[in-house]
Scaffold this motif. Structure first.
Motif, mmCIF file in Angstrom:
data_model
loop_
_atom_site.group_PDB
_atom_site.id
_atom_site.type_symbol
_atom_site.label_atom_id
_atom_site.label_comp_id
_atom_site.label_asym_id
_atom_site.label_seq_id
_atom_site.Cartn_x
_atom_site.Cartn_y
_atom_site.Cartn_z
ATOM 1 N N ALA A 23 0.831 -1.207 0.000
ATOM 2 C CA ALA A 23 0.000 0.000 0.000
ATOM 3 C C ALA A 23 0.864 1.254 0.000
ATOM 4 O O ALA A 23 0.559 2.239 -0.684
ATOM 5 N N ALA A 24 1.963 1.221 0.762
ATOM 6 C CA ALA A 24 2.870 2.370 0.797
ATOM 7 C C ALA A 24 3.544 2.568 -0.555
ATOM 8 O O ALA A 24 3.749 3.707 -0.986
ATOM 9 N N MET A 25 3.888 1.480 -1.235
ATOM 10 C CA MET A 25 4.476 1.596 -2.571
ATOM 11 C C MET A 25 3.471 2.195 -3.548
ATOM 12 O O MET A 25 3.821 3.053 -4.368
ATOM 13 N N LEU A 207 13.987 11.556 -2.008
ATOM 14 C CA LEU A 207 12.761 12.005 -2.677
ATOM 15 C C LEU A 207 11.657 10.956 -2.645
ATOM 16 O O LEU A 207 10.485 11.279 -2.860
ATOM 17 N N LEU A 208 12.037 9.713 -2.392
ATOM 18 C CA LEU A 208 11.053 8.628 -2.326
ATOM 19 C C LEU A 208 10.503 8.406 -0.919
ATOM 20 O O LEU A 208 9.571 7.613 -0.744
ATOM 21 N N LEU A 209 11.057 9.095 0.078
ATOM 22 C CA LEU A 209 10.595 8.898 1.454
ATOM 23 C C LEU A 209 9.132 9.306 1.584
ATOM 24 O O LEU A 209 8.681 10.247 0.938
ATOM 25 N N PRO A 210 8.387 8.599 2.428
ATOM 26 C CA PRO A 210 6.961 8.917 2.585
ATOM 27 C C PRO A 210 6.751 10.269 3.237
ATOM 28 O O PRO A 210 7.623 10.781 3.943
ATOM 29 N N ALA A 211 5.604 10.838 2.991
ATOM 30 C CA ALA A 211 5.261 12.123 3.600
ATOM 31 C C ALA A 211 5.233 11.981 5.120
ATOM 32 O O ALA A 211 4.834 10.945 5.659
ATOM 33 N N THR A 255 5.756 5.384 9.535
ATOM 34 C CA THR A 255 5.692 3.924 9.659
ATOM 35 C C THR A 255 6.924 3.307 9.022
ATOM 36 O O THR A 255 7.467 3.844 8.036
ATOM 37 N N GLN A 256 7.367 2.188 9.561
ATOM 38 C CA GLN A 256 8.503 1.483 8.966
ATOM 39 C C GLN A 256 8.121 0.864 7.627
ATOM 40 O O GLN A 256 8.975 0.726 6.750
ATOM 41 N N GLU A 257 6.852 0.525 7.455
ATOM 42 C CA GLU A 257 6.404 -0.027 6.180
ATOM 43 C C GLU A 257 6.579 1.003 5.057
ATOM 44 O O GLU A 257 6.949 0.652 3.939
ATOM 45 N N GLY A 258 6.328 2.281 5.383
ATOM 46 C CA GLY A 258 6.522 3.334 4.393
ATOM 47 C C GLY A 258 7.974 3.466 3.985
ATOM 48 O O GLY A 258 8.297 3.646 2.802
ATOM 49 N N LEU A 259 8.883 3.360 4.956
ATOM 50 C CA LEU A 259 10.310 3.429 4.656
ATOM 51 C C LEU A 259 10.754 2.203 3.866
ATOM 52 O O LEU A 259 11.559 2.315 2.929
ATOM 53 N N LEU A 260 10.252 1.033 4.225
ATOM 54 C CA LEU A 260 10.584 -0.181 3.468
ATOM 55 C C LEU A 260 10.127 -0.055 2.022
ATOM 56 O O LEU A 260 10.833 -0.473 1.094
ATOM 57 N N ALA A 261 8.954 0.536 1.819
ATOM 58 C CA ALA A 261 8.456 0.741 0.457
ATOM 59 C C ALA A 261 9.383 1.670 -0.320
ATOM 60 O O ALA A 261 9.705 1.415 -1.493
ATOM 61 N N SER A 262 9.851 2.726 0.331
ATOM 62 C CA SER A 262 10.782 3.654 -0.324
ATOM 63 C C SER A 262 12.078 2.954 -0.697
ATOM 64 O O SER A 262 12.626 3.164 -1.790
ATOM 65 N N LEU A 263 12.573 2.101 0.195
ATOM 66 C CA LEU A 263 13.813 1.374 -0.070
ATOM 67 C C LEU A 263 13.648 0.388 -1.235
ATOM 68 O O LEU A 263 14.554 0.230 -2.060
#
Length: 310
Positions: A23-25, A207-211, A255-263
């Motif tokens: 969802a974060a991706m 630039l890909l980090l979540p808001a 959320t860590q899920e948002g950071l994982l999605a960015s990675l």
């Protein structure tokens, strides 16, 4: 029934986190992805400058078109496969040897390109340790004063290197190869390219980090560089594993899920897409080379046939 409940309890959190990452991706905007792609292009363009400076220092007559192809493909492949001296070195030798560059010169070129990378890396790390020792202490768990001393030591080494370069062209021996130190202007160019490369690559992920993240770019850049260093030490392709652990520890997001999605998106943009493009370019180059060789052989055969008839 009780066994099924236990199994569901074990699986559900993992499945839930996977869904959250997906969802974060999906929530990552195309404007973010486009900006990350642009910064990736800047980073790889700077990487081609590594080889261009090395070619200039070695006084080789190699066109930039060949230099950029060898540099881009060697870095894109070695970043993904690891063991850069073997993977990247093999690609470099294969492409440069086609225009008459010897194995010794290719080795010297590779070392000079590596010096360019480490000058940029050292400059960024040194300044980060000196100007943000407390922030870096949260990453490397060292005392602030130790970070200051390490940073000052790194910057002192760089200044000493520039001092040697300012004294004119001098020869040193590295890994069994006699290398001529670049002049002061070329050394500054090496550092500038190294810093541009690292800042652009870090910007692609930033630039890909979540808001909602609260990490400033300067602190993020330091964490990015340390993550790269840990990946290099661990000898993992693209620093996978140690790099992600460093980012998860250093970057604060909702959320860590948002950071994982960015990675994950960063891995696709900065590593996977250039890797596929590099393979395509190598395939196209080899196909064109063989086609030209075939055309030349056919032309010679026709000329020989015409000569016999004449």
């Amino acid at each position: 029934m009780r066994t099924g409940s236990r199994l569901a309890a074990r699986v559900t959190p993992v499945d839930s986190r996977t869904v959250d990452v997906r969802a974060a991706m999906a929530a990552t905007g195309w404007d973010q992805v486009s900006a990350a792609v642009a910064m990736t292009a800047v980073s790889y363009l700077a990487l081609t400058g590594y080889d261009a400076l090395a070619v200039r220092q070695l006084d080789l007559k190699v066109p930039y078109r060949r230099t950029s192809l060898a540099s881009f493909t060697s870095y894109a492949i070695s970043f993904n496969l690891g063991f850069p001296l073997i993977t990247g070195g093999t690609v470099r030798y294969w492409l440069y040897s086609q225009v008459g560059v010897t194995a010794a010169k290719v080795a010297s070129l590779t070392i000079i390109a590596g010096v360019t990378f480490w000058l940029g890396m050292g400059l960024v790390v040194g300044f980060a340790l000196v100007f943000d020792p407390a922030g870096i202490a949260e990453i490397n768990r060292l005392k602030v004063v130790i970070n200051l001393l390490i940073g000052a030591g790194i910057l002192t080494v760089i200044v000493a290197w520039l001092g040697l370069a300012a004294r004119g062209h001098r020869r040193i021996r590295i890994l069994g190869f006699d290398l001529e130190l670049p002049g002061l202007g070329l050394s500054f160019a090496q550092m500038a390219l190294g810093v541009i490369d690292l800042c652009a690559a870090a910007s692609a992920l930033y630039l890909l980090l979540p808001a909602g993240h609260v990490t400033e770019f300067v602190h993020f850049l330091a964490a990015y560089v340390f993550g790269c260093l840990l990946g290099i030490v661990a000898h993992t392709p693209g620093g996978i594993g140690p790099f992600e652990m460093t980012m998860l520890k250093a970057v604060t997001t909702p959320t860590q899920e948002g950071l994982l999605a960015s990675l994950l998106i960063f891995r696709i943009v900065y590593y996977f897409i250039p890797f596929v493009l590099a393979l395509a370019l190598i395939g196209a180059h080899e196909g064109m080379r063989r086609w030209n060789a075939l055309r030349e052989a056919m032309r010679r055969a026709q000329d020989d046939e015409g000569g016999r008839r004449g």
